[in-house]
Design a protein around this motif. Structure first.
Motif, PDB file in Angstrom:
ATOM      1  N   SER A   1     -90.081  49.602 -79.004  1.00 42.57           N
ATOM      2  CA  SER A   1     -91.219  49.919 -78.674  1.00 42.57           C
ATOM      3  C   SER A   1     -91.918  51.149 -78.708  1.00 42.57           C
ATOM      4  O   SER A   1     -91.162  52.328 -78.792  1.00 42.57           O
ATOM      5  CB  SER A   1     -91.570  49.152 -76.918  1.00 42.57           C
ATOM      6  OG  SER A   1     -90.778  50.165 -76.145  1.00 42.57           O
ATOM      7  N   SER A   2     -93.263  51.268 -78.767  1.00 44.17           N
ATOM      8  CA  SER A   2     -93.973  52.431 -78.895  1.00 44.17           C
ATOM      9  C   SER A   2     -93.689  53.447 -77.729  1.00 44.17           C
ATOM     10  O   SER A   2     -93.785  53.183 -76.399  1.00 44.17           O
ATOM     11  CB  SER A   2     -95.239  52.315 -79.096  1.00 44.17           C
ATOM     12  OG  SER A   2     -96.202  53.382 -79.251  1.00 44.17           O
ATOM     13  N   PHE A   3     -93.206  54.723 -77.831  1.00 42.57           N
ATOM     14  CA  PHE A   3     -92.756  55.714 -77.066  1.00 42.57           C
ATOM     15  C   PHE A   3     -91.691  55.039 -76.015  1.00 42.57           C
ATOM     16  O   PHE A   3     -91.203  55.739 -75.137  1.00 42.57           O
ATOM     17  CB  PHE A   3     -93.847  55.882 -75.991  1.00 42.57           C
ATOM     18  CG  PHE A   3     -94.894  56.796 -76.589  1.00 42.57           C
ATOM     19  CD1 PHE A   3     -94.719  57.912 -77.278  1.00 42.57           C
ATOM     20  CD2 PHE A   3     -96.512  56.202 -76.636  1.00 42.57           C
ATOM     21  CE1 PHE A   3     -95.934  58.647 -77.826  1.00 42.57           C
ATOM     22  CE2 PHE A   3     -97.512  56.705 -77.225  1.00 42.57           C
ATOM     23  CZ  PHE A   3     -97.143  57.801 -77.755  1.00 42.57           C
ATOM     24  N   GLY A   4     -90.999  53.784 -76.469  1.00 44.41           N
ATOM     25  CA  GLY A   4     -90.032  53.294 -75.670  1.00 44.41           C
ATOM     26  C   GLY A   4     -90.506  52.883 -74.505  1.00 44.41           C
ATOM     27  O   GLY A   4     -89.539  52.628 -73.383  1.00 44.41           O
ATOM     28  N   LEU A   5     -91.630  52.554 -74.371  1.00 40.37           N
ATOM     29  CA  LEU A   5     -92.167  52.395 -72.896  1.00 40.37           C
ATOM     30  C   LEU A   5     -91.806  50.673 -72.576  1.00 40.37           C
ATOM     31  O   LEU A   5     -91.996  50.699 -71.422  1.00 40.37           O
ATOM     32  CB  LEU A   5     -93.853  52.364 -73.029  1.00 40.37           C
ATOM     33  CG  LEU A   5     -94.607  52.250 -71.558  1.00 40.37           C
ATOM     34  CD1 LEU A   5     -94.030  53.377 -70.675  1.00 40.37           C
ATOM     35  CD2 LEU A   5     -96.058  52.391 -71.951  1.00 40.37           C
ATOM     36  N   HIS A   6     -91.726  49.900 -73.484  1.00 40.92           N
ATOM     37  CA  HIS A   6     -91.149  48.742 -73.221  1.00 40.92           C
ATOM     38  C   HIS A   6     -92.067  47.948 -72.327  1.00 40.92           C
ATOM     39  O   HIS A   6     -91.553  47.633 -71.117  1.00 40.92           O
ATOM     40  CB  HIS A   6     -89.595  48.892 -72.930  1.00 40.92           C
ATOM     41  CG  HIS A   6     -88.749  47.655 -72.830  1.00 40.92           C
ATOM     42  ND1 HIS A   6     -87.301  47.771 -72.869  1.00 40.92           N
ATOM     43  CD2 HIS A   6     -89.057  46.499 -73.269  1.00 40.92           C
ATOM     44  CE1 HIS A   6     -86.932  46.389 -73.085  1.00 40.92           C
ATOM     45  NE2 HIS A   6     -87.983  45.637 -73.479  1.00 40.92           N
ATOM     46  N   PRO A   7     -93.228  47.778 -72.585  1.00 44.82           N
ATOM     47  CA  PRO A   7     -94.206  47.410 -71.714  1.00 44.82           C
ATOM     48  C   PRO A   7     -94.291  45.814 -71.319  1.00 44.82           C
ATOM     49  O   PRO A   7     -95.284  45.136 -71.320  1.00 44.82           O
ATOM     50  CB  PRO A   7     -95.512  47.831 -72.022  1.00 44.82           C
ATOM     51  CG  PRO A   7     -95.305  47.912 -73.503  1.00 44.82           C
ATOM     52  CD  PRO A   7     -93.906  48.073 -73.772  1.00 44.82           C
ATOM     53  N   TRP A   8     -93.080  45.130 -71.754  1.00 45.95           N
ATOM     54  CA  TRP A   8     -93.106  43.606 -71.921  1.00 45.95           C
ATOM     55  C   TRP A   8     -91.743  43.225 -71.222  1.00 45.95           C
ATOM     56  O   TRP A   8     -90.691  44.113 -71.155  1.00 45.95           O
ATOM     57  CB  TRP A   8     -93.357  42.964 -73.113  1.00 45.95           C
ATOM     58  CG  TRP A   8     -92.384  43.476 -74.025  1.00 45.95           C
ATOM     59  CD1 TRP A   8     -92.195  44.455 -74.690  1.00 45.95           C
ATOM     60  CD2 TRP A   8     -91.332  42.778 -74.699  1.00 45.95           C
ATOM     61  NE1 TRP A   8     -91.302  44.602 -75.655  1.00 45.95           N
ATOM     62  CE2 TRP A   8     -90.747  43.546 -75.490  1.00 45.95           C
ATOM     63  CE3 TRP A   8     -90.859  41.567 -74.402  1.00 45.95           C
ATOM     64  CZ2 TRP A   8     -89.471  42.932 -76.206  1.00 45.95           C
ATOM     65  CZ3 TRP A   8     -89.443  41.070 -74.913  1.00 45.95           C
ATOM     66  CH2 TRP A   8     -89.136  41.711 -75.644  1.00 45.95           C
ATOM     67  N   SER A   9     -91.609  42.041 -70.872  1.00 48.91           N
ATOM     68  CA  SER A   9     -90.468  41.406 -70.209  1.00 48.91           C
ATOM     69  C   SER A   9     -90.040  40.121 -70.777  1.00 48.91           C
ATOM     70  O   SER A   9     -91.169  39.416 -71.441  1.00 48.91           O
ATOM     71  CB  SER A   9     -90.271  41.312 -68.990  1.00 48.91           C
ATOM     72  OG  SER A   9     -90.261  42.691 -68.110  1.00 48.91           O
ATOM     73  N   LEU A  10     -88.856  39.565 -70.884  1.00 49.69           N
ATOM     74  CA  LEU A  10     -88.596  38.290 -71.112  1.00 49.69           C
ATOM     75  C   LEU A  10     -88.594  37.521 -70.098  1.00 49.69           C
ATOM     76  O   LEU A  10     -87.788  37.696 -69.073  1.00 49.69           O
ATOM     77  CB  LEU A  10     -87.479  38.406 -72.088  1.00 49.69           C
ATOM     78  CG  LEU A  10     -87.064  37.364 -72.972  1.00 49.69           C
ATOM     79  CD1 LEU A  10     -87.830  37.168 -74.101  1.00 49.69           C
ATOM     80  CD2 LEU A  10     -85.831  37.781 -73.602  1.00 49.69           C
ATOM     81  N   VAL A  11     -89.236  36.205 -70.115  1.00 48.02           N
ATOM     82  CA  VAL A  11     -89.090  35.187 -69.050  1.00 48.02           C
ATOM     83  C   VAL A  11     -88.103  34.087 -69.754  1.00 48.02           C
ATOM     84  O   VAL A  11     -88.720  33.446 -70.739  1.00 48.02           O
ATOM     85  CB  VAL A  11     -90.373  34.775 -68.573  1.00 48.02           C
ATOM     86  CG1 VAL A  11     -90.288  33.762 -67.272  1.00 48.02           C
ATOM     87  CG2 VAL A  11     -91.158  36.019 -67.791  1.00 48.02           C
ATOM     88  N   HIS A  12     -87.199  33.853 -69.228  1.00 49.99           N
ATOM     89  CA  HIS A  12     -86.307  32.654 -69.584  1.00 49.99           C
ATOM     90  C   HIS A  12     -86.280  31.499 -68.779  1.00 49.99           C
ATOM     91  O   HIS A  12     -86.223  31.473 -67.649  1.00 49.99           O
ATOM     92  CB  HIS A  12     -84.523  33.242 -69.459  1.00 49.99           C
ATOM     93  CG  HIS A  12     -83.759  32.275 -69.929  1.00 49.99           C
ATOM     94  ND1 HIS A  12     -82.520  32.239 -69.405  1.00 49.99           N
ATOM     95  CD2 HIS A  12     -83.976  30.987 -70.634  1.00 49.99           C
ATOM     96  CE1 HIS A  12     -81.929  31.088 -70.010  1.00 49.99           C
ATOM     97  NE2 HIS A  12     -82.682  30.555 -70.694  1.00 49.99           N
TER      98      HIS A  12
END
Ligand code: FMN
Length: 211
Positions: free
Chosen positions: A38-49
Motif C-alpha cells: 500500500s502507499s507508504f505501507g500505511l495499510h489503511p484498510w482491513s479485511l472483514v471475513h
C-alpha cells in the motif's frame, strides 16, 4: 501452475456450488491480501471475513443481492479505515518503529512527509478515495491468490455499502466497505459465464511501449 495460467483459468463466477473452501486455503488467500502493498505501507484498510451462512443470507436479502453471496463458501469485505488519517499515520509510524526495532523519532521525517501528502489531498473524502485504491490492490492480490489455489473469487461492487456496513456493524469499528468478494467453487452448469472466452484489450491496444 504459473500465475498467468491461473489468471486464464479464473473468471468472475456468477454462480457457485456451495462447497466449502478449506480453512488452510482460505487462510492463505487472506494472508496474501494482508501482504499486499500500500502507499507508504500505511495499510489503511482491513479485511472483514463473513463465513456464517445465516449472516450471508441476511446480507443477500438486504445489502448484497447477488447469488454469489449465498452460494459461496465465504465472503470477504474490503473496508477502509474511515478515521482521522493523520492519527493513522501516527499509529503506522509507531507500529513500524516497534516492528523494525528503531526509535520512533528516527521516523519523524517519514511521518512529516506522509502527513504532507495528506494535506495535499485536501479533504477527508480525498483520503478515503485514496485508501479505497489501496484496498483494491488487496482485492487484486487476493483474487490472484485464490486463482492459484483453484478457488473462484467473485469481486462485486454491486452492493449497498451503507446497508452492508450497518448489518456488519462496521461503522462502530471505524470501517467503511468499498468492495466485496465471494469465494467458492464455480457451478459450471448454472453459470452462463462458465467457459466464455475472456475479453481483454488486445496487447497492442494495451501496452504502449515508448522507446
Ligand atoms: C472491482 C470489480 C467489481 C465487480 N463487480 C461485479 C459485480 O457486482 N457483479 C458481477 O457479477 N461481477 C462483477 N465484477 C466482475 C467483472 O464483471 C469481471 O471481472 C469482468 O467482466 C471481467 O471478466 P472475468 O473476471 O470473468 O475475466 C466486478 C469486477 C471487479 C474487478
Amino acid at each position: 501452475m504459473s500465475l498467468n495460467d491461473a489468471l486464464h483459468w479464473r473468471y468472475a463466477a456468477k454462480r457457485l456450488n456451495g462447497e466449502q473452501v478449506p480453512e488452510e486455503t482460505l487462510e492463505r488467500i487472506m494472508e496474501a491480501a494482508r501482504l499486499a502493498p500500500s502507499s507508504f505501507g500505511l495499510h489503511p484498510w482491513s479485511l472483514v471475513h463473513v463465513r456464517s451462512q445465516d449472516l450471508r443470507a441476511r446480507l443477500h436479502e438486504d445489502a448484497a443481492p447477488q447469488p454469489q453471496v449465498i452460494e459461496g463458501s465465504d465472503l470477504l469485505v474490503f473496508a477502509v479505515h474511515d478515521r482521522d488519517f493523520k492519527a493513522q499515520v501516527d499509529e503506522h509510524v509507531a507500529h513500524m518503529a516497534h516492528t523494525r526495532g528503531v526509535e520512533e523519532s528516527s521516523l519523524d521525517g517519514f511521518r512529516d512527509m506522509v502527513k504532507g501528502v495528506m494535506d495535499q489531498k485536501g479533504s477527508h473524502e480525498a483520503c478515503l478515495e485514496w485508501a479505497a485504491r489501496q484496498a483494491y490492490i488487496g482485492m487484486g492480490v487476493a483474487l490472484s491468490a485464490a486463482a492459484l489455489e483453484k478457488v473462484d473469487a467473485s469481486p462485486m461492487e454491486g452492493f449497498y455499502p451503507d446497508r452492508l456496513d450497518k448489518a456488519l456493524g462496521l461503522r462502530e469499528k471505524g470501517l467503511k466497505s468499498v468492495v466485496i468478494m465471494a469465494l467458492g467453487y464455480r457451478d459450471t452448469e448454472r453459470d452462463p459465464g462458465a467457459g466464455r472466452a475472456k475479453v481483454r484489450r488486445d496487447r497492442e491496444d494495451f501496452i504502449y511501449t515508448i522507446e
